[in-house]
Design a protein around this motif. Structure first.
Motif, PDB file in Angstrom:
ATOM      1  N   GLY A 281      21.706  29.233  53.185  1.00 24.94           N
ATOM      2  CA  GLY A 281      22.771  29.953  53.850  1.00 24.94           C
ATOM      3  C   GLY A 281      23.683  30.677  52.874  1.00 24.94           C
ATOM      4  N   LYS A 282      24.784  31.172  53.420  1.00 26.38           N
ATOM      5  CA  LYS A 282      25.722  31.919  52.589  1.00 26.38           C
ATOM      6  C   LYS A 282      26.442  30.965  51.647  1.00 26.38           C
ATOM      7  N   TRP A 283      26.623  31.408  50.411  1.00 29.22           N
ATOM      8  CA  TRP A 283      27.295  30.561  49.408  1.00 29.22           C
ATOM      9  C   TRP A 283      28.798  30.780  49.455  1.00 29.22           C
ATOM     10  N   TYR A 284      29.529  29.670  49.398  1.00 26.82           N
ATOM     11  CA  TYR A 284      30.980  29.719  49.336  1.00 26.82           C
ATOM     12  C   TYR A 284      31.450  28.880  48.152  1.00 26.82           C
ATOM     13  N   ALA A 285      32.486  29.349  47.511  1.00 26.71           N
ATOM     14  CA  ALA A 285      33.050  28.598  46.391  1.00 26.71           C
ATOM     15  C   ALA A 285      33.673  27.314  46.915  1.00 26.71           C
ATOM     16  N   PRO A 286      33.544  26.206  46.209  1.00 22.49           N
ATOM     17  CA  PRO A 286      34.167  24.949  46.647  1.00 22.49           C
ATOM     18  C   PRO A 286      35.687  25.068  46.616  1.00 22.49           C
ATOM     19  N   LEU A 287      36.345  24.206  47.434  1.00 22.18           N
ATOM     20  CA  LEU A 287      37.799  24.209  47.505  1.00 22.18           C
ATOM     21  C   LEU A 287      38.395  23.264  46.467  1.00 22.18           C
ATOM     22  N   ILE A 288      39.542  23.681  45.925  1.00 25.50           N
ATOM     23  CA  ILE A 288      40.281  22.854  44.977  1.00 25.50           C
ATOM     24  C   ILE A 288      41.737  22.807  45.418  1.00 25.50           C
ATOM     25  N   ASP A 289      42.502  21.871  44.853  1.00 25.18           N
ATOM     26  CA  ASP A 289      43.926  21.801  45.169  1.00 25.18           C
ATOM     27  C   ASP A 289      44.627  23.089  44.749  1.00 25.18           C
ATOM     28  N   ASN A 290      45.490  23.566  45.637  1.00 27.05           N
ATOM     29  CA  ASN A 290      46.237  24.787  45.363  1.00 27.05           C
ATOM     30  C   ASN A 290      47.434  24.466  44.460  1.00 27.05           C
ATOM     31  N   PRO A 291      47.464  24.998  43.246  1.00 29.12           N
ATOM     32  CA  PRO A 291      48.586  24.684  42.340  1.00 29.12           C
ATOM     33  C   PRO A 291      49.923  25.236  42.840  1.00 29.12           C
ATOM     34  N   LEU A 292      49.902  26.199  43.782  1.00 29.43           N
ATOM     35  CA  LEU A 292      51.145  26.782  44.299  1.00 29.43           C
ATOM     36  C   LEU A 292      51.602  26.134  45.603  1.00 29.43           C
ATOM     37  N   TYR A 293      50.845  25.131  46.062  1.00 26.12           N
ATOM     38  CA  TYR A 293      51.150  24.496  47.349  1.00 26.12           C
ATOM     39  C   TYR A 293      52.505  23.804  47.322  1.00 26.12           C
ATOM     40  N   LYS A 294      53.325  24.046  48.355  1.00 27.10           N
ATOM     41  CA  LYS A 294      54.647  23.438  48.436  1.00 27.10           C
ATOM     42  C   LYS A 294      54.803  22.520  49.655  1.00 27.10           C
ATOM     43  N   GLY A 295      53.806  22.480  50.493  1.00 28.79           N
ATOM     44  CA  GLY A 295      53.903  21.650  51.688  1.00 28.79           C
ATOM     45  C   GLY A 295      54.215  22.475  52.923  1.00 28.79           C
ATOM     46  N   ILE A 296      54.208  21.820  54.079  1.00 28.68           N
ATOM     47  CA  ILE A 296      54.521  22.493  55.335  1.00 28.68           C
ATOM     48  C   ILE A 296      56.032  22.699  55.398  1.00 28.68           C
ATOM     49  N   TRP A 297      56.421  23.953  55.576  1.00 29.44           N
ATOM     50  CA  TRP A 297      57.847  24.263  55.570  1.00 29.44           C
ATOM     51  C   TRP A 297      58.512  23.822  56.874  1.00 29.44           C
ATOM     52  N   ALA A 298      59.707  23.309  56.759  1.00 26.13           N
ATOM     53  CA  ALA A 298      60.523  22.957  57.924  1.00 26.13           C
ATOM     54  C   ALA A 298      61.963  23.344  57.616  1.00 26.13           C
ATOM     55  N   PRO A 299      62.689  23.817  58.608  1.00 28.98           N
ATOM     56  CA  PRO A 299      64.091  24.188  58.355  1.00 28.98           C
ATOM     57  C   PRO A 299      64.912  22.960  57.981  1.00 28.98           C
ATOM     58  N   ARG A 300      65.920  23.182  57.204  1.00 32.82           N
ATOM     59  CA  ARG A 300      66.779  22.075  56.808  1.00 32.82           C
ATOM     60  C   ARG A 300      67.565  21.576  58.015  1.00 32.82           C
ATOM     61  N   LYS A 301      67.992  20.329  57.934  1.00 27.63           N
ATOM     62  CA  LYS A 301      68.758  19.717  59.010  1.00 27.63           C
ATOM     63  C   LYS A 301      70.255  19.924  58.785  1.00 27.63           C
ATOM     64  N   ILE A 302      70.958  20.107  59.889  1.00 31.08           N
ATOM     65  CA  ILE A 302      72.408  20.193  59.839  1.00 31.08           C
ATOM     66  C   ILE A 302      72.974  19.271  60.908  1.00 31.08           C
ATOM     67  N   ALA A 303      74.220  18.948  60.787  1.00 27.92           N
ATOM     68  CA  ALA A 303      74.863  18.094  61.780  1.00 27.92           C
ATOM     69  C   ALA A 303      74.873  18.781  63.142  1.00 27.92           C
ATOM     70  N   ASN A 304      74.519  18.023  64.190  1.00 24.00           N
ATOM     71  CA  ASN A 304      74.491  18.558  65.548  1.00 24.00           C
ATOM     72  C   ASN A 304      75.920  18.707  66.065  1.00 24.00           C
TER      73      ASN A 304
END
Length: 556
Positions: free
Chosen positions: A341-364
């Motif tokens: 089949g079609k060849w794909y490069a293997p996956l490696i850890d992304n050195p620029l990965y910062k995680g799933i973004w979430a807005p900061r919390k503030i007092a309600n």
């Protein structure tokens, strides 16, 4: 007829109940105890209000109320209850307390009452509302769905809905707004023609307990088990916070240093011919799959000048029926062992990965904390505001107060005395029906086949209600006949839907193909090869034209 049946059932049950118990007014004291004895009409008043739906429709509370003894499985003699008489009607009635019920003094709240669904409950409510205190008190004639209440509790059933409501209204201490809090997973109601006891106990520590017939069916906390929750979250997402443009959420990336192996062939097919396969013995390579139908005859109305030369339709070659196959033989395909089949490069850890973004919390800014929502808004009355498709719903022995022990004592004097009597009447009625069915089933089926079959079926159903498995073992012939009848019914329904769904007119016999004077279109060649009729190109251009001229004349 029905009353006569009930009288006969009562007579049968009399042997099982030696002395008929008589209703006696209770000595239990509470802010509100109602047994609908003499003087009830000075406390209860029906509504004269009009109800308006969200769609603008208006309904009057025309449902009639009556205080009377039950007509279905009566228990205690002289024990009357409040009855919602009509089906398909809006009912509303209420009573004001002599004293306000207030749980702000570290008191429990106990609500208890009996419901007797004399005709069952197909669609409707049988819940009560504890009405909130107001400056004007309970205005019975104006009581409606818009009247403020503190708690709604009791059974409700319609369609997929089957539950015991527990809803309380909570006042926001910051804004003063009142919001309904609904129990997340309410218990199921009991749809029974004998009396059912519903009890709600809310403790000062915010815990609650719902009991049906003095058995606990749901416990929890006002702070944890209601939706929306009593207290809002202390923190919320900052609506002004935006995800940075350079924020990377991809945890894996293709390895940029990876190189496709030299022996990786992306063009290799997934399947190849099986070199080891051999043509089956008896394969007729010189025969065609179809041949002209030798039995076909040119129609008498065929006009060679208008319809062209007549060509007989094709049919399956009869020589091929007993052969493993006809026509040119081809090797079957098998999986290609070299396929990658079609060849794909293997996956490696992304050195620029910062995680799933979430807005900061503030007092309600709307946060508050009510640590004791069990301190309900004061209650000054009780009412039934319901719509039902089932008549003759009976309510009795209402208790609203602070003592679980007193509520239990009231139940011991009333509910736990009448329920065994009602159960005996219900059992006697069931036994009588089963006895009648057995007598009919024991008769000669030749004399009345319909009555004999109905009796057998009723006897099986009555047995199955108690123990389905044992019913099938005891009456396998009835269970088998019932299963066969259901299977036949579903089969007939399937056949009916199939006939309805078949919209195309079937061709009983292929119409002879016609050959035009001009060139045959490519599509027509494909149709002829498949053994069907050739439709002239001119007719193809006209939607719905599929017949020869001569055939059309014949249809006219």
């Amino acid at each position: 007829m029905r009353r006569a049946t009930l009288i006969s059932v009562a007579a049968l049950a009399a042997g099982a109940v030696a002395d008929k118990a008589v209703h006696t007014p209770t000595s239990v004291k509470a802010p509100f105890v109602e047994q609908f004895d003499v003087g009830w009409d000075s406390r209860w008043n029906p509504s004269q209000a009009t109800k308006e739906t969200d769609q603008g429709e208006q309904f009057s509370y025309v449902g009639q109320w009556s205080v009377e003894e039950p007509t279905v499985y009566p228990g205690l003699e002289g024990d009357a209850g409040l009855v919602a008489k009509n089906k398909a009607a809006h009912h509303a009635i209420s009573a004001q307390f002599d004293e306000v019920v207030d749980t702000k003094g570290e008191k429990a709240l106990v609500v208890q009452y009996e419901v007797k669904l004399q005709e069952g409950l197909d669609c409707g409510g049988a819940y009560l509302k504890l009405l909130s205190e107001s400056a004007n008190g309970v205005q019975a004639e104006e009581f409606s769905d818009k009247t403020p209440y503190t708690i709604m509790f009791g059974p409700d059933k319609c369609g997929a809905t089957n539950k015991v409501h527990f809803i309380f209204k909570h006042t926001n201490p910051l804004t003063g707004e009142v919001e309904e809090k609904h129990l997340k997973s309410p218990p199921l109601m009991k749809n029974s023609k004998i009396s059912t006891l519903y009890t709600l106990i809310v403790n000062p520590d915010n815990t609650f307990n719902i009991l049906i017939n003095d058995e606990s069916v749901k416990t929890g906390s006002l702070l944890e088990d209601f939706n929306p929750p009593v207290n809002p979250p202390a923190e919320i997402d900052d609506p002004e916070d935006k995800k940075p443009e350079d924020w990377v959420e991809e945890a894996k990336i293709a390895d940029p240093d990876a190189v496709k192996p030299e022996d990786w062939d992306e063009d290799a097919p997934a399947e190849i011919e099986d070199d080891e396969a051999e043509m089956p013995e008896g394969w007729l390579e010189t025969e065609t799959q179809t041949v002209p139908d030798p039995a076909a005859e040119k129609p008498e109305e065929w006009d060679a000048e208008e319809d062209g030369d007549w060509v007989p339709p094709l049919i399956a070659n009869p020589v091929c029926e007993d052969a493993p196959g006809c026509g040119p033989w081809k090797r079957p395909l098998k999986a290609n062992p070299e396929y990658k089949g079609k060849w794909y490069a293997p996956l490696i850890d992304n050195p620029l990965y910062k995680g799933i973004w979430a807005p900061r919390k503030i007092a309600n800014p709307d946060y508050y904390e009510d640590k004791q929502p069990s301190k309900f808004n004061p209650i000054s009355g009780v009412g039934f505001e319901i719509w039902t498709m089932s008549p003759s719903i009976l309510f009795d022995n209402i208790y609203v107060g602070y003592s679980p022990e007193d509520a239990k004592a009231l139940a011991a004097e009333t509910f736990h005395v009448k329920r065994p009597l009602e159960e005996a009447l219900e059992k006697a009625a069931l036994d009588k029906n089963v006895g009648d069915d057995k007598a009919a089933a024991a008769g000669d089926w030749k004399a009345d086949p319909v009555k004999f079959a109905r009796a057998k079926l009723n006897e099986f159903i009555a047995h199955a209600k108690l123990d389905p498995v044992e019913a099938i073992k005891a009456k396998p012939e009835t269970a088998g006949a019932l299963g066969f009848a259901l299977a036949t019914l579903f089969g007939l329904l399937g056949l009916l839907f199939g006939l309805i769904g078949g919209t195309r007119k079937p061709a009983a016999k292929p119409i002879a193909a016609k050959k035009t004077d001009g060139k045959t279109p490519e599509g027509a060649k494909e149709t002829a090869a498949a053994g069907g009729s050739v439709v002239p190109a001119a007719d193809k251009a006209k939607p719905g034209v599929t017949q020869r001229k001569g055939q059309a004349k014949a249809d006219e």
